[in-house]
Design a protein around this motif. Sequence first.
Motif, PDB file in Angstrom:
ATOM      1  N   ALA A 174      35.891  37.330  51.735  1.00 15.40           N
ATOM      2  CA  ALA A 174      36.828  36.269  51.364  1.00 15.40           C
ATOM      3  C   ALA A 174      38.269  36.742  51.543  1.00 15.40           C
ATOM      4  O   ALA A 174      38.592  37.908  51.298  1.00 15.40           O
ATOM      5  N   ASN A 175      39.145  35.827  51.967  1.00 14.77           N
ATOM      6  CA  ASN A 175      40.575  36.112  52.055  1.00 14.77           C
ATOM      7  C   ASN A 175      41.335  35.576  50.850  1.00 14.77           C
ATOM      8  O   ASN A 175      42.432  36.036  50.547  1.00 14.77           O
ATOM      9  N   GLY A 176      40.752  34.560  50.215  1.00 18.34           N
ATOM     10  CA  GLY A 176      41.400  33.951  49.065  1.00 18.34           C
ATOM     11  C   GLY A 176      40.371  33.471  48.065  1.00 18.34           C
ATOM     12  O   GLY A 176      39.205  33.256  48.415  1.00 18.34           O
ATOM     13  N   LEU A 177      40.813  33.303  46.814  1.00 17.97           N
ATOM     14  CA  LEU A 177      39.948  32.786  45.761  1.00 17.97           C
ATOM     15  C   LEU A 177      40.599  31.538  45.192  1.00 17.97           C
ATOM     16  O   LEU A 177      41.722  31.585  44.688  1.00 17.97           O
ATOM     17  N   PHE A 178      39.883  30.416  45.263  1.00 25.16           N
ATOM     18  CA  PHE A 178      40.372  29.136  44.774  1.00 25.16           C
ATOM     19  C   PHE A 178      39.645  28.807  43.476  1.00 25.16           C
ATOM     20  O   PHE A 178      38.420  28.735  43.449  1.00 25.16           O
ATOM     21  N   VAL A 179      40.417  28.607  42.390  1.00 23.85           N
ATOM     22  CA  VAL A 179      39.823  28.355  41.072  1.00 23.85           C
ATOM     23  C   VAL A 179      40.347  27.028  40.522  1.00 23.85           C
ATOM     24  O   VAL A 179      41.344  26.999  39.790  1.00 23.85           O
ATOM     25  N   PRO A 180      39.697  25.902  40.845  1.00 27.44           N
ATOM     26  CA  PRO A 180      40.122  24.608  40.300  1.00 27.44           C
ATOM     27  C   PRO A 180      39.997  24.576  38.778  1.00 27.44           C
ATOM     28  O   PRO A 180      39.123  25.218  38.202  1.00 27.44           O
ATOM     29  N   CYS A 181      40.897  23.812  38.143  1.00 27.66           N
ATOM     30  CA  CYS A 181      40.905  23.597  36.682  1.00 27.66           C
ATOM     31  C   CYS A 181      41.358  24.818  35.891  1.00 27.66           C
ATOM     32  O   CYS A 181      41.215  24.856  34.668  1.00 27.66           O
ATOM     33  N   LEU A 182      41.915  25.793  36.553  1.00 26.38           N
ATOM     34  CA  LEU A 182      42.483  26.963  35.888  1.00 26.38           C
ATOM     35  C   LEU A 182      43.923  26.627  35.492  1.00 26.38           C
ATOM     36  O   LEU A 182      44.751  26.318  36.350  1.00 26.38           O
ATOM     37  N   THR A 183      44.247  26.670  34.188  1.00 25.48           N
ATOM     38  CA  THR A 183      45.591  26.303  33.724  1.00 25.48           C
ATOM     39  C   THR A 183      46.203  27.305  32.740  1.00 25.48           C
ATOM     40  O   THR A 183      47.420  27.386  32.623  1.00 25.48           O
ATOM     41  N   SER A 184      45.376  28.047  32.025  1.00 27.15           N
ATOM     42  CA  SER A 184      45.885  28.980  31.022  1.00 27.15           C
ATOM     43  C   SER A 184      46.679  30.112  31.675  1.00 27.15           C
ATOM     44  O   SER A 184      46.194  30.769  32.603  1.00 27.15           O
ATOM     45  N   GLU A 185      47.893  30.345  31.174  1.00 25.68           N
ATOM     46  CA  GLU A 185      48.725  31.409  31.735  1.00 25.68           C
ATOM     47  C   GLU A 185      48.036  32.771  31.612  1.00 25.68           C
ATOM     48  O   GLU A 185      48.088  33.589  32.524  1.00 25.68           O
ATOM     49  N   ASN A 186      47.401  33.003  30.484  1.00 21.49           N
ATOM     50  CA  ASN A 186      46.718  34.277  30.272  1.00 21.49           C
ATOM     51  C   ASN A 186      45.560  34.452  31.253  1.00 21.49           C
ATOM     52  O   ASN A 186      45.391  35.525  31.849  1.00 21.49           O
ATOM     53  N   ASP A 187      44.780  33.393  31.462  1.00 22.06           N
ATOM     54  CA  ASP A 187      43.652  33.466  32.396  1.00 22.06           C
ATOM     55  C   ASP A 187      44.143  33.653  33.830  1.00 22.06           C
ATOM     56  O   ASP A 187      43.569  34.434  34.604  1.00 22.06           O
ATOM     57  N   ILE A 188      45.199  32.934  34.183  1.00 23.19           N
ATOM     58  CA  ILE A 188      45.751  33.056  35.540  1.00 23.19           C
ATOM     59  C   ILE A 188      46.202  34.488  35.795  1.00 23.19           C
ATOM     60  O   ILE A 188      45.891  35.081  36.838  1.00 23.19           O
ATOM     61  N   LYS A 189      46.944  35.051  34.849  1.00 22.98           N
ATOM     62  CA  LYS A 189      47.448  36.420  35.010  1.00 22.98           C
ATOM     63  C   LYS A 189      46.307  37.423  35.059  1.00 22.98           C
ATOM     64  O   LYS A 189      46.314  38.351  35.887  1.00 22.98           O
ATOM     65  N   THR A 190      45.315  37.245  34.204  1.00 21.14           N
ATOM     66  CA  THR A 190      44.181  38.170  34.166  1.00 21.14           C
ATOM     67  C   THR A 190      43.428  38.152  35.494  1.00 21.14           C
ATOM     68  O   THR A 190      43.063  39.207  36.033  1.00 21.14           O
ATOM     69  N   ILE A 191      43.215  36.965  36.027  1.00 21.75           N
ATOM     70  CA  ILE A 191      42.486  36.858  37.302  1.00 21.75           C
ATOM     71  C   ILE A 191      43.313  37.421  38.443  1.00 21.75           C
ATOM     72  O   ILE A 191      42.810  38.188  39.277  1.00 21.75           O
ATOM     73  N   SER A 192      44.597  37.079  38.490  1.00 21.32           N
ATOM     74  CA  SER A 192      45.438  37.558  39.593  1.00 21.32           C
ATOM     75  C   SER A 192      45.525  39.084  39.612  1.00 21.32           C
ATOM     76  O   SER A 192      45.572  39.704  40.685  1.00 21.32           O
ATOM     77  N   GLN A 193      45.528  39.692  38.416  1.00 11.98           N
ATOM     78  CA  GLN A 193      45.602  41.157  38.347  1.00 11.98           C
ATOM     79  C   GLN A 193      44.253  41.819  38.577  1.00 11.98           C
ATOM     80  O   GLN A 193      44.185  43.017  38.835  1.00 11.98           O
ATOM     81  N   GLY A 194      43.186  41.018  38.507  1.00  6.11           N
ATOM     82  CA  GLY A 194      41.849  41.586  38.647  1.00  6.11           C
ATOM     83  C   GLY A 194      41.221  41.405  40.010  1.00  6.11           C
ATOM     84  O   GLY A 194      40.084  41.834  40.222  1.00  6.11           O
ATOM     85  N   ILE A 195      41.961  40.779  40.937  1.00  7.28           N
ATOM     86  CA  ILE A 195      41.415  40.554  42.281  1.00  7.28           C
ATOM     87  C   ILE A 195      42.352  41.121  43.339  1.00  7.28           C
ATOM     88  O   ILE A 195      43.524  41.396  43.064  1.00  7.28           O
ATOM     89  N   ASN A 196      41.836  41.255  44.537  1.00  2.00           N
ATOM     90  CA  ASN A 196      42.629  41.815  45.642  1.00  2.00           C
ATOM     91  C   ASN A 196      42.815  40.823  46.790  1.00  2.00           C
ATOM     92  O   ASN A 196      43.172  41.222  47.899  1.00  2.00           O
ATOM     93  N   VAL A 197      42.582  39.550  46.510  1.00  2.00           N
ATOM     94  CA  VAL A 197      42.801  38.507  47.512  1.00  2.00           C
ATOM     95  C   VAL A 197      43.770  37.479  46.937  1.00  2.00           C
ATOM     96  O   VAL A 197      44.093  37.507  45.748  1.00  2.00           O
ATOM     97  N   ALA A 198      44.227  36.566  47.799  1.00  2.00           N
ATOM     98  CA  ALA A 198      45.181  35.546  47.373  1.00  2.00           C
ATOM     99  C   ALA A 198      44.546  34.601  46.353  1.00  2.00           C
ATOM    100  O   ALA A 198      43.420  34.142  46.540  1.00  2.00           O
TER     101      ALA A 198
END
Length: 257
Positions: A174-198
Amino acid sequence: MNFTELHYQKVPLLIANVWDVSSAIIAQQAGYQVLGTSSAAIASTLGYEDGEAMSFDELLYIVGRIKSVCDLPLSVDVEAGFGKTANEIAINLKRLSRLGVVGINLEDSKVVNGIRQLDNAAEFASKLKEIRSAFVVENNPLFFNIRTDTFLLNHEQSLQETILRAHLYEEAGANGLFVPCLTSENDIKTISQGINVALNIMCMPDLPSFNKLGELGVNRISMGNVIHSKIQSKLKGLMLAIKSHQSFEGVFTHENY
Protein backbone atom coordinates in the motif's frame (compact mmCIF):
# COMPACT_ATOMS: atom_id res chain seq x y z
CA MET A 1 5.57 16.75 -8.66
CA ASN A 2 4.29 13.27 -9.41
CA PHE A 3 1.18 11.90 -7.72
CA THR A 4 3.05 10.30 -4.82
CA GLU A 5 5.04 13.48 -4.14
CA LEU A 6 1.80 15.48 -3.95
CA HIS A 7 0.99 13.54 -0.77
CA TYR A 8 4.05 14.94 1.00
CA GLN A 9 3.67 18.68 0.61
CA LYS A 10 3.66 21.13 3.53
CA VAL A 11 -0.15 21.00 3.64
CA PRO A 12 -2.48 18.00 3.12
CA LEU A 13 -3.47 17.19 -0.45
CA LEU A 14 -7.14 18.14 -0.91
CA ILE A 15 -8.86 15.79 -3.36
CA ALA A 16 -11.81 17.09 -5.38
CA ASN A 17 -14.18 14.12 -5.51
CA VAL A 18 -16.11 14.18 -8.77
CA TRP A 19 -18.68 11.97 -10.48
CA ASP A 20 -19.06 13.18 -14.07
CA VAL A 21 -17.58 15.47 -16.69
CA SER A 22 -19.29 18.62 -15.42
CA SER A 23 -18.09 18.21 -11.83
CA ALA A 24 -14.57 17.42 -13.04
CA ILE A 25 -14.42 20.55 -15.21
CA ILE A 26 -15.67 22.71 -12.33
CA ALA A 27 -13.06 21.24 -9.96
CA GLN A 28 -10.31 21.92 -12.48
CA GLN A 29 -11.52 25.50 -12.99
CA ALA A 30 -11.59 25.96 -9.21
CA GLY A 31 -7.87 25.22 -9.06
CA TYR A 32 -7.71 21.79 -7.44
CA GLN A 33 -4.48 19.85 -7.91
CA VAL A 34 -6.03 16.40 -8.11
CA LEU A 35 -9.34 14.73 -8.89
CA GLY A 36 -10.73 11.59 -7.30
CA THR A 37 -13.92 9.80 -8.25
CA SER A 38 -16.61 9.01 -5.69
CA SER A 39 -18.00 5.53 -6.25
CA ALA A 40 -21.18 6.35 -4.33
CA ALA A 41 -21.78 9.51 -6.36
CA ILE A 42 -21.17 7.77 -9.69
CA ALA A 43 -23.43 4.89 -8.68
CA SER A 44 -26.17 7.35 -7.71
CA THR A 45 -25.81 9.21 -10.99
CA LEU A 46 -26.32 5.94 -12.88
CA GLY A 47 -29.25 4.87 -10.69
CA TYR A 48 -27.46 2.26 -8.58
CA GLU A 49 -26.87 1.71 -4.88
CA ASP A 50 -23.26 1.92 -3.73
CA GLY A 51 -21.38 -1.38 -3.36
CA GLU A 52 -20.44 -2.51 -6.89
CA ALA A 53 -24.04 -2.62 -8.10
CA MET A 54 -22.90 -0.93 -11.31
CA SER A 55 -20.64 -2.79 -13.72
CA PHE A 56 -16.94 -2.10 -14.04
CA ASP A 57 -17.45 -1.19 -17.71
CA GLU A 58 -19.88 1.54 -16.65
CA LEU A 59 -17.31 2.90 -14.21
CA LEU A 60 -14.63 2.69 -16.89
CA TYR A 61 -16.80 4.69 -19.29
CA ILE A 62 -17.33 7.51 -16.78
CA VAL A 63 -13.62 7.59 -15.98
CA GLY A 64 -12.78 7.73 -19.68
CA ARG A 65 -15.10 10.68 -20.21
CA ILE A 66 -13.57 12.54 -17.24
CA LYS A 67 -10.05 11.92 -18.53
CA SER A 68 -11.06 13.17 -21.98
CA VAL A 69 -11.86 16.66 -20.68
CA CYS A 70 -9.50 17.11 -17.70
CA ASP A 71 -5.73 16.89 -17.54
CA LEU A 72 -5.47 16.82 -13.74
CA PRO A 73 -4.16 13.65 -12.04
CA LEU A 74 -7.10 11.32 -11.43
CA SER A 75 -7.49 8.69 -8.72
CA VAL A 76 -10.39 6.25 -9.03
CA ASP A 77 -12.43 4.62 -6.29
CA VAL A 78 -12.74 0.97 -7.38
CA GLU A 79 -14.55 -0.15 -4.22
CA ALA A 80 -13.50 -3.81 -3.67
CA GLY A 81 -12.02 -4.08 -7.16
CA PHE A 82 -14.97 -5.46 -9.16
CA GLY A 83 -13.45 -8.93 -9.16
CA LYS A 84 -13.37 -12.05 -7.02
CA THR A 85 -9.70 -12.92 -7.55
CA ALA A 86 -6.52 -10.88 -7.37
CA ASN A 87 -5.96 -11.48 -11.07
CA GLU A 88 -9.43 -10.18 -12.01
CA ILE A 89 -8.90 -7.06 -9.90
CA ALA A 90 -5.42 -6.47 -11.34
CA ILE A 91 -6.82 -6.66 -14.87
CA ASN A 92 -9.42 -4.02 -13.99
CA LEU A 93 -6.82 -1.73 -12.46
CA LYS A 94 -4.59 -2.06 -15.52
CA ARG A 95 -7.51 -1.01 -17.73
CA LEU A 96 -7.82 2.14 -15.62
CA SER A 97 -4.08 2.73 -15.76
CA ARG A 98 -4.17 2.61 -19.55
CA LEU A 99 -6.66 5.49 -19.48
CA GLY A 100 -4.10 7.58 -17.59
CA VAL A 101 -5.41 7.03 -14.06
CA VAL A 102 -2.59 7.58 -11.53
CA GLY A 103 -4.12 6.11 -8.37
CA ILE A 104 -6.88 3.92 -6.99
CA ASN A 105 -8.81 3.41 -3.77
CA LEU A 106 -9.33 -0.24 -2.85
CA GLU A 107 -11.36 -1.10 0.26
CA ASP A 108 -11.16 -3.97 2.75
CA SER A 109 -14.92 -4.47 3.05
CA LYS A 110 -17.74 -5.69 0.83
CA VAL A 111 -21.50 -5.20 0.69
CA VAL A 112 -23.13 -8.63 1.09
CA ASN A 113 -26.93 -8.83 0.93
CA GLY A 114 -27.12 -5.12 1.58
CA ILE A 115 -24.80 -5.20 4.60
CA ARG A 116 -21.19 -3.95 4.54
CA GLN A 117 -18.74 -6.34 6.21
CA LEU A 118 -15.01 -6.13 6.92
CA ASP A 119 -12.78 -8.63 5.10
CA ASN A 120 -10.41 -10.82 7.05
CA ALA A 121 -7.30 -8.61 7.38
CA ALA A 122 -4.72 -11.29 6.55
CA GLU A 123 -6.69 -12.55 3.55
CA PHE A 124 -7.14 -9.04 2.19
CA ALA A 125 -3.43 -8.28 2.65
CA SER A 126 -2.51 -11.47 0.80
CA LYS A 127 -4.78 -10.51 -2.11
CA LEU A 128 -3.38 -6.97 -2.11
CA LYS A 129 0.18 -8.28 -2.29
CA GLU A 130 -0.70 -10.42 -5.30
CA ILE A 131 -2.41 -7.50 -7.05
CA ARG A 132 0.48 -5.16 -6.29
CA SER A 133 3.05 -7.61 -7.61
CA ALA A 134 1.40 -7.48 -11.03
CA PHE A 135 2.24 -3.76 -11.16
CA VAL A 136 5.72 -4.08 -9.72
CA VAL A 137 6.65 -6.51 -12.49
CA GLU A 138 5.57 -3.95 -15.10
CA ASN A 139 7.18 -1.05 -13.20
CA ASN A 140 3.77 0.62 -13.09
CA PRO A 141 3.69 3.41 -10.45
CA LEU A 142 -0.08 3.27 -9.81
CA PHE A 143 -0.72 4.66 -6.32
CA PHE A 144 -2.54 2.15 -4.10
CA ASN A 145 -4.63 3.99 -1.51
CA ILE A 146 -6.11 1.28 0.68
CA ARG A 147 -9.33 2.02 2.52
CA THR A 148 -9.99 0.31 5.82
CA ASP A 149 -13.54 0.50 7.16
CA THR A 150 -12.74 -0.12 10.81
CA PHE A 151 -14.13 3.24 11.95
CA LEU A 152 -16.93 3.34 9.39
CA LEU A 153 -18.24 0.00 10.67
CA ASN A 154 -17.63 0.85 14.33
CA HIS A 155 -15.21 -1.99 15.03
CA GLU A 156 -15.08 -2.53 18.80
CA GLN A 157 -11.33 -1.85 18.80
CA SER A 158 -11.24 0.48 15.81
CA LEU A 159 -7.97 2.26 16.64
CA GLN A 160 -5.94 -0.88 17.36
CA GLU A 161 -7.50 -2.74 14.42
CA THR A 162 -6.73 0.15 12.06
CA ILE A 163 -3.04 0.17 12.98
CA LEU A 164 -2.86 -3.64 12.76
CA ARG A 165 -4.40 -3.57 9.29
CA ALA A 166 -2.21 -0.64 8.26
CA HIS A 167 0.95 -2.61 8.98
CA LEU A 168 -0.34 -5.63 7.03
CA TYR A 169 -1.29 -3.46 4.08
CA GLU A 170 2.02 -1.57 4.12
CA GLU A 171 3.88 -4.86 3.86
CA ALA A 172 1.61 -5.87 1.00
CA GLY A 173 2.45 -2.73 -1.00
CA ALA A 174 0.00 0.00 0.00
CA ASN A 175 1.08 3.59 -0.68
CA GLY A 176 -1.63 5.18 1.42
CA LEU A 177 -4.15 4.35 4.13
CA PHE A 178 -7.67 5.77 3.84
CA VAL A 179 -9.73 5.74 7.06
CA PRO A 180 -13.30 7.04 6.53
CA CYS A 181 -15.19 8.35 9.61
CA LEU A 182 -11.97 9.09 11.50
CA THR A 183 -12.45 12.43 13.34
CA SER A 184 -10.82 12.26 16.78
CA GLU A 185 -7.63 14.33 16.94
CA ASN A 186 -6.03 11.79 19.27
CA ASP A 187 -6.89 8.86 16.98
CA ILE A 188 -5.69 10.73 13.89
CA LYS A 189 -2.35 11.56 15.53
CA THR A 190 -1.91 8.04 16.89
CA ILE A 191 -2.53 6.47 13.48
CA SER A 192 -0.37 8.95 11.58
CA GLN A 193 2.54 8.30 13.96
CA GLY A 194 2.03 4.55 13.80
CA ILE A 195 2.16 4.09 10.03
CA ASN A 196 4.72 4.67 7.29
CA VAL A 197 2.37 5.51 4.42
CA ALA A 198 0.27 8.57 3.57
CA LEU A 199 -2.79 8.99 5.81
CA ASN A 200 -6.06 9.90 4.06
CA ILE A 201 -9.16 11.02 5.96
CA MET A 202 -12.63 12.00 4.69
CA CYS A 203 -15.07 14.88 5.09
CA MET A 204 -17.10 14.50 8.30
CA PRO A 205 -19.18 16.97 10.38
CA ASP A 206 -16.74 17.01 13.33
CA LEU A 207 -13.51 16.98 11.34
CA PRO A 208 -10.81 19.44 12.50
CA SER A 209 -9.69 22.26 10.18
CA PHE A 210 -7.35 21.43 7.31
CA ASN A 211 -4.47 23.23 9.05
CA LYS A 212 -5.02 21.21 12.20
CA LEU A 213 -5.21 17.97 10.20
CA GLY A 214 -1.83 18.81 8.69
CA GLU A 215 -0.37 19.31 12.18
CA LEU A 216 -1.78 15.92 13.20
CA GLY A 217 0.01 14.19 10.32
CA VAL A 218 -2.75 13.87 7.71
CA ASN A 219 -1.44 13.75 4.13
CA ARG A 220 -4.64 13.65 2.10
CA ILE A 221 -8.22 14.87 2.55
CA SER A 222 -11.17 13.48 0.58
CA MET A 223 -14.72 14.73 0.13
CA GLY A 224 -16.40 11.37 -0.46
CA ASN A 225 -19.91 11.76 -1.87
CA VAL A 226 -20.82 14.68 0.43
CA ILE A 227 -20.69 17.39 -2.27
CA HIS A 228 -22.74 15.31 -4.70
CA SER A 229 -25.36 14.63 -2.00
CA LYS A 230 -25.51 18.32 -1.09
CA ILE A 231 -26.09 19.28 -4.72
CA GLN A 232 -28.81 16.66 -5.11
CA SER A 233 -30.55 18.00 -2.01
CA LYS A 234 -30.52 21.54 -3.41
CA LEU A 235 -31.77 20.27 -6.76
CA LYS A 236 -34.65 18.48 -5.08
CA GLY A 237 -35.58 21.63 -3.17
CA LEU A 238 -35.56 23.69 -6.35
CA MET A 239 -37.69 21.18 -8.25
CA LEU A 240 -40.21 21.03 -5.39
CA ALA A 241 -40.37 24.83 -5.18
CA ILE A 242 -41.15 25.16 -8.90
CA LYS A 243 -43.90 22.55 -8.64
CA SER A 244 -45.33 24.01 -5.44
CA HIS A 245 -45.30 27.69 -6.48
CA GLN A 246 -46.29 27.02 -10.09
CA SER A 247 -43.70 29.60 -11.06
CA PHE A 248 -40.02 29.84 -12.06
CA GLU A 249 -39.53 32.87 -9.87
CA GLY A 250 -37.43 30.97 -7.35
CA VAL A 251 -35.03 29.84 -10.06
CA PHE A 252 -33.85 33.39 -10.63
CA THR A 253 -33.27 34.48 -7.05
CA HIS A 254 -29.78 35.67 -6.17
CA GLU A 255 -28.93 32.58 -4.09
CA ASN A 256 -29.40 30.31 -7.11
CA TYR A 257 -26.82 32.06 -9.28
